[in-house]
Design a protein around this motif. Structure first.
Motif, PDB file in Angstrom:
ATOM      1  N   GLN A   1      -7.196   0.472  -0.113  1.00 20.71           N
ATOM      2  CA  GLN A   1      -5.757   0.694  -0.175  1.00 20.71           C
ATOM      3  C   GLN A   1      -5.164   0.344  -1.533  1.00 20.71           C
ATOM      4  O   GLN A   1      -4.383   1.113  -2.091  1.00 20.71           O
ATOM      5  N   VAL A   2      -5.516  -0.820  -2.060  1.00 23.60           N
ATOM      6  CA  VAL A   2      -4.893  -1.258  -3.315  1.00 23.60           C
ATOM      7  C   VAL A   2      -5.298  -0.363  -4.492  1.00 23.60           C
ATOM      8  O   VAL A   2      -4.430   0.199  -5.173  1.00 23.60           O
ATOM      9  N   PRO A   3      -6.606  -0.179  -4.776  1.00 19.53           N
ATOM     10  CA  PRO A   3      -6.957   0.628  -5.958  1.00 19.53           C
ATOM     11  C   PRO A   3      -6.515   2.086  -5.872  1.00 19.53           C
ATOM     12  O   PRO A   3      -6.063   2.657  -6.867  1.00 19.53           O
ATOM     13  N   VAL A   4      -6.632   2.699  -4.677  1.00 14.58           N
ATOM     14  CA  VAL A   4      -6.249   4.114  -4.555  1.00 14.58           C
ATOM     15  C   VAL A   4      -4.732   4.259  -4.486  1.00 14.58           C
ATOM     16  O   VAL A   4      -4.134   5.091  -5.167  1.00 14.58           O
ATOM     17  N   ASN A   5      -4.106   3.430  -3.661  1.00 14.87           N
ATOM     18  CA  ASN A   5      -2.666   3.551  -3.457  1.00 14.87           C
ATOM     19  C   ASN A   5      -1.875   3.214  -4.718  1.00 14.87           C
ATOM     20  O   ASN A   5      -0.819   3.802  -4.961  1.00 14.87           O
ATOM     21  N   MET A   6      -2.357   2.268  -5.510  1.00 16.13           N
ATOM     22  CA  MET A   6      -1.616   1.905  -6.724  1.00 16.13           C
ATOM     23  C   MET A   6      -1.587   3.076  -7.704  1.00 16.13           C
ATOM     24  O   MET A   6      -0.578   3.312  -8.377  1.00 16.13           O
TER      25      MET A   6
ATOM     26  N   PRO B   1       9.052  -2.027  -8.395  1.00 16.75           N
ATOM     27  CA  PRO B   1       8.765  -1.405  -9.696  1.00 16.75           C
ATOM     28  C   PRO B   1       9.876  -0.507 -10.236  1.00 16.75           C
ATOM     29  O   PRO B   1      10.142  -0.544 -11.448  1.00 16.75           O
ATOM     30  N   PRO B   2      10.552   0.329  -9.406  1.00 17.93           N
ATOM     31  CA  PRO B   2      11.620   1.164  -9.968  1.00 17.93           C
ATOM     32  C   PRO B   2      12.736   0.359 -10.630  1.00 17.93           C
ATOM     33  O   PRO B   2      13.265   0.754 -11.672  1.00 17.93           O
ATOM     34  N   VAL B   3      13.085  -0.782 -10.034  1.00 20.68           N
ATOM     35  CA  VAL B   3      14.137  -1.621 -10.613  1.00 20.68           C
ATOM     36  C   VAL B   3      13.674  -2.186 -11.952  1.00 20.68           C
ATOM     37  O   VAL B   3      14.416  -2.181 -12.947  1.00 20.68           O
TER      38      VAL B   3
ATOM     39  N   GLY C   1       0.362  -0.658 -12.781  1.00 20.84           N
ATOM     40  CA  GLY C   1       0.041  -2.082 -12.717  1.00 20.84           C
ATOM     41  C   GLY C   1       1.002  -2.868 -11.847  1.00 20.84           C
ATOM     42  O   GLY C   1       0.582  -3.724 -11.055  1.00 20.84           O
ATOM     43  N   LEU C   2       2.297  -2.565 -11.955  1.00 22.95           N
ATOM     44  CA  LEU C   2       3.300  -3.240 -11.122  1.00 22.95           C
ATOM     45  C   LEU C   2       3.091  -2.927  -9.647  1.00 22.95           C
ATOM     46  O   LEU C   2       3.179  -3.805  -8.788  1.00 22.95           O
ATOM     47  N   VAL C   3       2.792  -1.672  -9.357  1.00 21.13           N
ATOM     48  CA  VAL C   3       2.545  -1.269  -7.972  1.00 21.13           C
ATOM     49  C   VAL C   3       1.319  -1.993  -7.417  1.00 21.13           C
ATOM     50  O   VAL C   3       1.327  -2.498  -6.290  1.00 21.13           O
TER      51      VAL C   3
ATOM     52  N   LEU D   1       0.966  -4.377  -4.146  1.00 18.34           N
ATOM     53  CA  LEU D   1       0.098  -3.985  -3.026  1.00 18.34           C
ATOM     54  C   LEU D   1      -0.946  -5.040  -2.689  1.00 18.34           C
ATOM     55  O   LEU D   1      -1.358  -5.153  -1.531  1.00 18.34           O
ATOM     56  N   VAL D   2      -1.389  -5.799  -3.692  1.00 22.82           N
ATOM     57  CA  VAL D   2      -2.383  -6.849  -3.437  1.00 22.82           C
ATOM     58  C   VAL D   2      -1.890  -7.802  -2.346  1.00 22.82           C
ATOM     59  O   VAL D   2      -2.665  -8.284  -1.512  1.00 22.82           O
ATOM     60  N   PHE D   3      -0.588  -8.060  -2.344  1.00 21.78           N
ATOM     61  CA  PHE D   3      -0.015  -8.983  -1.365  1.00 21.78           C
ATOM     62  C   PHE D   3       0.587  -8.234  -0.167  1.00 21.78           C
ATOM     63  O   PHE D   3       0.472  -8.678   0.979  1.00 21.78           O
ATOM     64  N   ALA D   4       1.229  -7.093  -0.424  1.00 17.44           N
ATOM     65  CA  ALA D   4       1.909  -6.369   0.660  1.00 17.44           C
ATOM     66  C   ALA D   4       0.930  -5.813   1.683  1.00 17.44           C
ATOM     67  O   ALA D   4       1.226  -5.820   2.887  1.00 17.44           O
ATOM     68  N   THR D   5      -0.233  -5.340   1.249  1.00 18.89           N
ATOM     69  CA  THR D   5      -1.185  -4.721   2.181  1.00 18.89           C
ATOM     70  C   THR D   5      -1.646  -5.695   3.261  1.00 18.89           C
ATOM     71  O   THR D   5      -1.482  -5.419   4.456  1.00 18.89           O
ATOM     72  N   PRO D   6      -2.224  -6.856   2.914  1.00 19.47           N
ATOM     73  CA  PRO D   6      -2.662  -7.772   3.985  1.00 19.47           C
ATOM     74  C   PRO D   6      -1.501  -8.383   4.767  1.00 19.47           C
ATOM     75  O   PRO D   6      -1.591  -8.563   5.986  1.00 19.47           O
ATOM     76  N   LEU D   7      -0.398  -8.690   4.085  1.00 18.97           N
ATOM     77  CA  LEU D   7       0.721  -9.346   4.778  1.00 18.97           C
ATOM     78  C   LEU D   7       1.378  -8.406   5.788  1.00 18.97           C
ATOM     79  O   LEU D   7       1.819  -8.844   6.863  1.00 18.97           O
ATOM     80  N   CYS D   8       1.452  -7.128   5.467  1.00 24.41           N
ATOM     81  CA  CYS D   8       2.058  -6.171   6.409  1.00 24.41           C
ATOM     82  C   CYS D   8       1.079  -5.760   7.509  1.00 24.41           C
ATOM     83  O   CYS D   8       1.500  -5.459   8.625  1.00 24.41           O
ATOM     84  N   CYS D   9      -0.213  -5.759   7.205  1.00 27.70           N
ATOM     85  CA  CYS D   9      -1.208  -5.561   8.276  1.00 27.70           C
ATOM     86  C   CYS D   9      -1.098  -6.690   9.297  1.00 27.70           C
ATOM     87  O   CYS D   9      -1.374  -6.506  10.485  1.00 27.70           O
ATOM     88  N   ALA D  10      -0.690  -7.870   8.813  1.00 30.00           N
ATOM     89  CA  ALA D  10      -0.624  -9.075   9.661  1.00 30.00           C
ATOM     90  C   ALA D  10       0.648  -9.156  10.496  1.00 30.00           C
ATOM     91  O   ALA D  10       0.803 -10.100  11.275  1.00 30.00           O
ATOM     92  N   LEU D  11       1.553  -8.197  10.354  1.00 24.82           N
ATOM     93  CA  LEU D  11       2.795  -8.248  11.129  1.00 24.82           C
ATOM     94  C   LEU D  11       2.515  -8.230  12.635  1.00 24.82           C
ATOM     95  O   LEU D  11       3.244  -8.836  13.424  1.00 24.82           O
TER      96      LEU D  11
END
Length: 322
Positions: free
Chosen positions: A96-101, A244-246, A270-272, A276-286
């Motif tokens: 997810q992180v390398p492809v999605n970024m 990142p847009p902001v 790079g910003l994305v 994603l490094v943090f958003a991917t696991p944390l949102c999977c954990a919801l």
């Protein structure tokens, strides 16, 4: 001489308590670790053999508990929890992180023209379709025809949604147009995931009792699973597509990026990636991977069957997918 490894470790469940968000977060940080994508086929096969042998009551000499858990997380990152099949590498959550970024960074960079919006939304939804199919719940296969219809429906719906939002954003301030990709992705997830998992909505997904005994298939459980996955996926997109847009809107006004505009895309990617490094696991954990619902929430015929065959069961469990 080292002690032999106990054969009573429950490797069917994650190492950490899944009833807490922190426990689920630790679990998914391991499963979605991008380094898992780089593991060789030999390493994956070794982990698979270690897991299957341990389940059969066999532990190779010298195997430690930490090595066993490491093998489990390597296995979980690459093999489907219901079918046991090795997942397509691009569809694994560790990819997810390398492809999605790369894809998300490009969507945020090239959002001003209609051809660019169409192309990158198509790329993104094609990737999402692969991920959604790879991480589906259940063990029933989809035919090539079903998969083709689902893919075309999902990607077409997502791209049309993106174009509609782009048209709307053209009448808004420039900063607002930067958020078109996020709005499009959020809306597209609501289309793509149900389409790619439509077989589950039609035929249901396996539901089990607390001991893992299969009780039947439920479309109601599939609906709950898909809603939870949609919420998680939108949550993953929020930091990566909103922050990142902001930052880029501010950086593009600086002399450095004006002097080196070619760095716009790499900086954005790079910003994305950082998000994603943090958003991917944390949102999977919801939500717990092993989701649950009351028997009373199932279809009437399945409720009746469970009352007859397993009268003490009040809650059923199922893999919600990712």
């Amino acid at each position: 001489m080292s002690e032999e490894l106990s054969l009573n470790i429950n490797i069917k469940e994650p190492r950490w308590d899944q009833s807490t968000f922190m426990g689920r977060a630790k679990h998914f940080f391991m499963v979605t670790d991008p380094r898992n994508v780089l593991l060789s086929s030999e390493t994956l096969e070794e982990a698979r053999v270690t897991m299957e042998n341990y389940r059969s009551g066999i532990a190779k000499p010298g195997l430690t508990e930490d090595e066993l858990w490491r093998a489990k997380y390597i296995y979980d990152s690459a093999f489907h929890p219901d079918t046991g099949e090795k997942m397509f590498v691009v569809g694994r959550m560790s990819a997810q992180v390398p492809v999605n970024m790369s894809i998300t960074g490009s969507m945020l960079t090239f959002y001003r023209t209609t051809p660019a919006v169409v192309f990158w939304q198509w790329v993104n939804q094609s990737f999402n379709a692969v991920v959604n199919y790879t991480n589906r719940s259940g063990d029933a296969p989809m035919t090539v025809n079903q998969l083709g219809v689902a893919y075309v429906s999902a990607t077409t719906g997502a791209v049309v949604t993106a174009l509609g939002l782009k048209s709307l954003a053209s009448r808004l301030p420039p900063i607002a147009s930067r958020f078109v990709p996020f709005a499009a992705v959020a809306a597209a997830n609501c289309i793509n995931i149900p389409f790619m998992r439509q077989r589950e909505l039609k035929y249901g997904i396996p539901v089990m009792d607390e001991n893992g005994t299969r009780l039947g298939e439920s479309a109601n459980a599939a609906k709950q699973a898909i809603v939870q996955v949609v919420v998680s996926r939108i949550g993953m997109a929020v930091p990566a597509m909103a922050i990142p847009p902001v930052i880029m809107n501010s950086l593009e006004k600086k002399a450095f990026l004006k002097r080196f505009p070619i760095l716009n895309a790499p900086v954005q990617v790079g910003l994305v990636g950082l998000c994603l490094v943090f958003a991917t696991p944390l949102c999977c954990a919801l939500f717990p991977q092993k989701s649950s619902m009351s028997v009373s929430g199932l279809e009437e015929n399945l409720q009746e069957r469970i009352r007859q065959n397993s009268p003490n069961t009040t809650t059923v469990y199922f893999n919600k997918g990712l």
